[in-house]
Design an enzyme around this catalytic site. Structure first.
Site, PDB file in Angstrom:
ATOM      1  N   TYR A 268     -17.125 -18.032   3.190  1.00 62.25           N
ATOM      2  CA  TYR A 268     -18.032 -18.308   2.069  1.00 62.25           C
ATOM      3  C   TYR A 268     -17.634 -17.499   0.839  1.00 62.25           C
ATOM      4  CZ  TYR A 268     -22.413 -19.606  -0.236  1.00 62.25           C
ATOM      5  OH  TYR A 268     -23.337 -20.116  -1.108  1.00 62.25           O
TER       6      TYR A 268
ATOM      7  N   PRO B  17     -20.350 -30.185  -1.210  1.00 65.33           N
ATOM      8  CA  PRO B  17     -20.789 -28.965  -1.909  1.00 65.33           C
ATOM      9  C   PRO B  17     -21.405 -27.886  -1.004  1.00 65.33           C
ATOM     10  CG  PRO B  17     -22.288 -30.764  -2.345  1.00 65.33           C
ATOM     11  CD  PRO B  17     -21.144 -31.345  -1.579  1.00 65.33           C
TER      12      PRO B  17
ATOM     13  N   TYR C 211     -29.964 -21.890   3.124  1.00 65.38           N
ATOM     14  CA  TYR C 211     -29.396 -23.141   3.643  1.00 65.38           C
ATOM     15  C   TYR C 211     -30.213 -23.531   4.868  1.00 65.38           C
ATOM     16  CZ  TYR C 211     -25.124 -22.519   0.837  1.00 65.38           C
ATOM     17  OH  TYR C 211     -24.217 -22.397  -0.194  1.00 65.38           O
TER      18      TYR C 211
ATOM     19  N   LYS D 220     -17.365 -24.739  -2.809  1.00 66.91           N
ATOM     20  CA  LYS D 220     -15.940 -24.438  -3.012  1.00 66.91           C
ATOM     21  C   LYS D 220     -15.303 -25.176  -4.194  1.00 66.91           C
ATOM     22  CE  LYS D 220     -15.563 -21.542   0.290  1.00 66.91           C
ATOM     23  NZ  LYS D 220     -15.499 -20.142  -0.132  1.00 66.91           N
TER      24      LYS D 220
ATOM     25  N   HIS E 295     -24.760 -11.835  -5.400  1.00 68.11           N
ATOM     26  CA  HIS E 295     -25.408 -12.079  -4.106  1.00 68.11           C
ATOM     27  C   HIS E 295     -24.530 -11.525  -2.989  1.00 68.11           C
ATOM     28  CE1 HIS E 295     -28.445 -15.505  -5.147  1.00 68.11           C
ATOM     29  NE2 HIS E 295     -28.438 -14.534  -6.062  1.00 68.11           N
TER      30      HIS E 295
END
Ligand code: APR
Ligand code: PHB
Length: 420
Positions: A411, A319, A227, A323, A98
């Site tokens: 990220y 979450p 998200y 990580k 991704h």
């Protein structure tokens, strides 16, 4: 013992031994690893690759360990480490690369182009269950010792140069004599709990909500993760493959999973998505459904004499930033290198700096995970203005290249030498 009180089980086994009834076993190894989750298994694999003997002691069955559904977003550091451990084949075959993810707020989606913003970095979506399975298969194929269903595991004398781990199995008391103990036994494990109270400091923040997660054999709603910040609460659309999806909803801590039918879950997820996602959402029966609490937690230090904590035994992240597994992998990288240096280079430099090196990376990931959680979730106590501040921050971040880059670089994972 006062008459009539049952003897503690361990004492009973020792007494039976004194009467010569129950055989005790004593095994010698270099590293005793407590816990056969990703941390323990990865450490065992890296030590084996370096010719260092380790025994893993796990209180559950292997099937139980595999049944736990966890996040599945791997940073490059984690991917490289799994390759180094010799278990990356299936990950590269089945994992999904991704290069970005969507932020959804005020009913519209905006893509964070991680690949462009980080100079070509990506993440890989590959379930933690699969990582654990690959590590378990590799350990079994190499004929390495893992004791499952070990009862009453205890750690001893880790402030000496002769630490020990004891456990019960099949009515026997077993002792493992070792040079090092690796506490890879997760948040509820025995190792951190055994550290001297005056030698440990714990930092914790518990969030006022949980994540209701559903796993379904349905095609993902989008080819990347979404998200969502909605006034009804956070939602996350994730995936395990092109035919298996993972979804989460922010729910009150008082909710019980039994309260949530599949129909109710899908209806609420729809309420938190944008029109296009709603149109593409394919629903189906849940094959796993659970509610998990969210917390930020860090233990300082992570070393106690010859006992070292790694992974969830030492820290927990909400979450949101995915990580948890990646931090565990970095801990294991530093710990395996330190132990290998001890035996091969006869130096304690690595074990002496283990805690400091891990904690610098851990706190950065804790900070990002807390920030991203605070940005994306609904906090009723902050009132309507709180939602306005979140919408304004998200609006800034998606229109500012530096703002988008700060999300992207955290990220995908900061470089190991960041800030050196
Ligand atoms: N004795 C032996 N084993 C134990 C004990 C004990 N007293 N207590 C716990 N364990 C085992 C658990 O059964 C579990 O299999 O230790 C293992 C710890 O595994 P995890 O909790 O998965 O922790 P870790 O290996 O560090 O992996 C971190 O897991 O929870 C996720 O988000 C987290 O992705 C991260 C990853
Ligand atoms: C998951 O796929 O389970 C997942 C993905 C990203 C997250 C958390 C969980 O931030």
């Amino acid at each position: 013992m006062p008459d009539g009180q049952a003897l503690p089980k361990l004492a009973f086994i020792v007494l039976r031994q004194l009467n010569g009834d129950t055989p005790m076993s004593t095994t010698r190894t270099q590293v005793a690893i407590v816990g056969a989750g990703p941390s323990g298994l990865l450490l065992g694999q890296l030590l084996h690759k370096a010719g260092i003997d380790a025994i893993i002691v796990e209180r559950q069955t292997g099937d139980y360990v595999l049944s736990r559904i966890r996040a599945g977003v791997l940073e490059q550091v984690c991917i490289d480490l799994l390759d180094e451990a010799g278990v990356g084949q299936r990950m590269h075959k089945e994992g999904l690369i991704h290069g970005g993810f969507d932020l959804l707020f005020k009913g519209a989606r905006h893509r964070i182009d991680m690949n462009k913003l980080t100079g070509g970095k990506n993440v890989m979506v590959y379930g933690q269950t699969e990582v654990t399975r690959d590590l378990m298969d590799a350990r079994q194929a190499a004929g390495l010792p893992t004791v499952y269903e070990a009862g009453n595991v205890q750690v001893h004398d880790f402030d000496s140069q002769k630490p020990r781990v004891t456990y019960e199995k099949n009515g026997q008391l077993h002792t493992i004599e070792c040079d090092f103990i690796a506490g890879c036994d997760g948040f509820h494990g025995v190792c951190r709990a055994s550290a001297p109270k005056n030698a440990i400091k714990e930092f914790e923040k518990v969030y006022p909500f949980g994540w209701l997660g559903v796993l379904s054999d349905t095609p993902p709603v989008h080819h990347e993760l979404i998200y969502a910040n909605s006034p009804r609460g956070f939602a996350l659309c994730s995936q395990r493959s092109e035919t298996r999806s993972r979804y989460y909803l922010q729910v009150p801590l008082t909710d019980k999973v039994e309260q949530w039918s599949d129909e109710a879950f899908w209806a609420e997820l729809r309420n938190r998505l944008d029109p296009e996602a709603r149109e593409h959402l394919v629903t189906g029966p849940s094959i796993e459904k659970s509610i998990a609490p969210l917390r930020s937690f860090v233990t300082e230090p992570m070393r106690f004499g010859r006992m070292f904590l790694a992974g969830d035994a030492a820290h927990i992240v909400p979450p949101t930033g995915a990580k948890g597994l990646n931090l565990a992998a970095t801990d294991v990288k530093y710990l395996s290198n330190a132990i290998i240096e001890f035996y091969q280079d006869k130096t304690e430099a690595g074990i002496d700096t283990y805690s400091e090196r891990c904690l610098r990376r851990i706190w950065r990931a804790e900070r990002f995970s807390w920030w991203f959680t605070s940005l994306m979730h609904n906090f009723p106590e902050n009132g309507e203005i709180g939602q306005k501040f979140q919408d304004a921050e998200l609006d800034y971040l998606i229109h500012s290249e530096s703002g988008s880059r700060t999300i992207a670089e955290n990220y995908v994972g900061l470089p190991l030498d960041f800030g050196d």
